[in-house]
Design an enzyme around this catalytic site. Structure first.
Site, mmCIF file in Angstrom:
data_model
loop_
_atom_site.group_PDB
_atom_site.id
_atom_site.type_symbol
_atom_site.label_atom_id
_atom_site.label_comp_id
_atom_site.label_asym_id
_atom_site.label_seq_id
_atom_site.Cartn_x
_atom_site.Cartn_y
_atom_site.Cartn_z
ATOM 1 N N ASP A 140 -3.329 11.303 4.092
ATOM 2 C CA ASP A 140 -2.304 10.317 3.769
ATOM 3 C C ASP A 140 -2.995 9.035 3.324
ATOM 4 O OD1 ASP A 140 0.544 9.481 3.725
ATOM 5 O OD2 ASP A 140 -0.112 8.061 5.250
ATOM 6 N N GLU A 183 -2.298 4.659 2.526
ATOM 7 C CA GLU A 183 -1.472 3.455 2.472
ATOM 8 C C GLU A 183 -2.003 2.617 1.321
ATOM 9 O OE1 GLU A 183 1.179 3.304 4.140
ATOM 10 O OE2 GLU A 183 0.756 4.869 5.621
ATOM 11 N N ASP A 194 6.523 -6.122 0.609
ATOM 12 C CA ASP A 194 7.320 -4.944 0.963
ATOM 13 C C ASP A 194 6.444 -3.834 1.530
ATOM 14 O OD1 ASP A 194 9.574 -6.253 0.111
ATOM 15 O OD2 ASP A 194 9.659 -5.250 -1.843
ATOM 16 N N HIS A 207 3.544 -0.787 6.422
ATOM 17 C CA HIS A 207 2.327 -0.367 7.138
ATOM 18 C C HIS A 207 1.671 -1.461 7.976
ATOM 19 C CE1 HIS A 207 0.281 -2.357 3.841
ATOM 20 N NE2 HIS A 207 0.626 -1.430 2.966
ATOM 21 N N HIS A 262 3.809 2.776 9.511
ATOM 22 C CA HIS A 262 3.055 3.811 8.826
ATOM 23 C C HIS A 262 1.562 3.526 9.001
ATOM 24 C CE1 HIS A 262 6.253 5.564 5.977
ATOM 25 N NE2 HIS A 262 6.858 4.892 6.942
ATOM 26 N N ASP A 320 -0.294 9.217 10.379
ATOM 27 C CA ASP A 320 0.624 10.041 9.598
ATOM 28 C C ASP A 320 0.005 11.378 9.222
ATOM 29 O OD1 ASP A 320 2.343 7.951 9.833
ATOM 30 O OD2 ASP A 320 2.498 7.485 7.700
#
Length: 243
Positions: free
Chosen positions: A7, A9, A52, A57, A150, A155
């Site tokens: 995953d 970010e 945003d 995260h 997150h 994740d």
């Protein structure tokens, strides 16, 4: 079979302008976690984290100021994923960002056929949804209570558990369908059978004659009215007929 569940970010949503700021990977072999992971926070080299994205995260520009740039973690990442399928949820997003980073370093991108998209699998298996990572954790009873924000490694660890469940849980699979991205971006389905040889003869009973006689004596001692006495008598009669 070796797979890497991963995953990312990012600073935002557009791989043409935004950068990867966190990368988490979990190794599976034959769909069991090996305990090997890879995790980096990454300096986006002057690209600010969009508010945003930070709300999702929780990673700020200050958090990344002293972290390595993607080029500095590239070898470790490529070594870790070498020879493995890559598994991600909504894989187009993560692969888009990874390939943008690779392209910026004059490295070949990851081929679509190497990627397994768990979102595509979930949508096929649960067409009524929802199929977000949190929803799938709830569906399969996976504890994600510690996921308040997150995080790439967290994740990836949760997704590894979800992927195992999507694949049929920790039971042997006899023809799992894996949905991968085709060259044109469309999904394609591969069946991965497990070839088990047929058993040449039935397994022998694990109960010895002495054990059977001891159990019969116990049932007799309990009395004729015991419910299981009736069923045990029926089982013995069936075995005698088969013999």
């Amino acid at each position: 079979m070796r797979e890497i569940v991963f995953d990312t970010e990012t600073t935002g949503l557009d791989p043409r302008d935004d950068r990867v700021i966190e990368l988490g990977c979990v190794e599976l072999v034959n769909r069991f976690p090996t305990g090997r992971t890879l995790h980096f926070f990454i300096n986006p080299q002057g690209r600010s984290v969009h508010p945003d994205a930070q709300a999702v995260h929780g990673i700020s520009d200050a958090d990344l100021a002293d972290k390595p740039v993607f080029g500095e973690i590239l070898k470790a990442f490529l070594d870790f994923i070498d020879g493995a399928k890559l598994v991600a949820h909504n894989a187009n997003f993560d692969i888009g960002f990874i390939n943008a980073e690779l392209e910026g370093l004059d490295q070949p991108g990851i081929e679509p056929g190497r990627v397994v998209d768990t979102l595509a699998i979930a949508r096929r298996k649960h067409p009524m949804g929802p199929n977000s990572l949190d929803a799938l954790c709830r569906r399969y009873g996976i504890d994600n209570s510690h996921r308040t924000k997150h995080g790439a490694l967290l994740d990836a660890e949760l997704l590894a558990e979800v992927y195992i469940e999507l694949a049929g849980g920790r039971q042997a699979d006899f023809g799992l369908e894996i949905v991968a991205q085709g060259e044109n971006g469309a999904s394609q389905t591969d069946r991965i059978p497990i070839d088990l040889p047929p058993r040449p003869r039935p397994l022998p009973s694990r109960l010895s004659t002495a054990e059977r006689e001891a159990h019969a004596a116990l049932v007799d001692a309990i009395g004729e009215k015991a419910l299981w006495h009736k069923f045990y008598g029926e089982i013995l009669a069936e075995e005698q007929e088969i013999a």
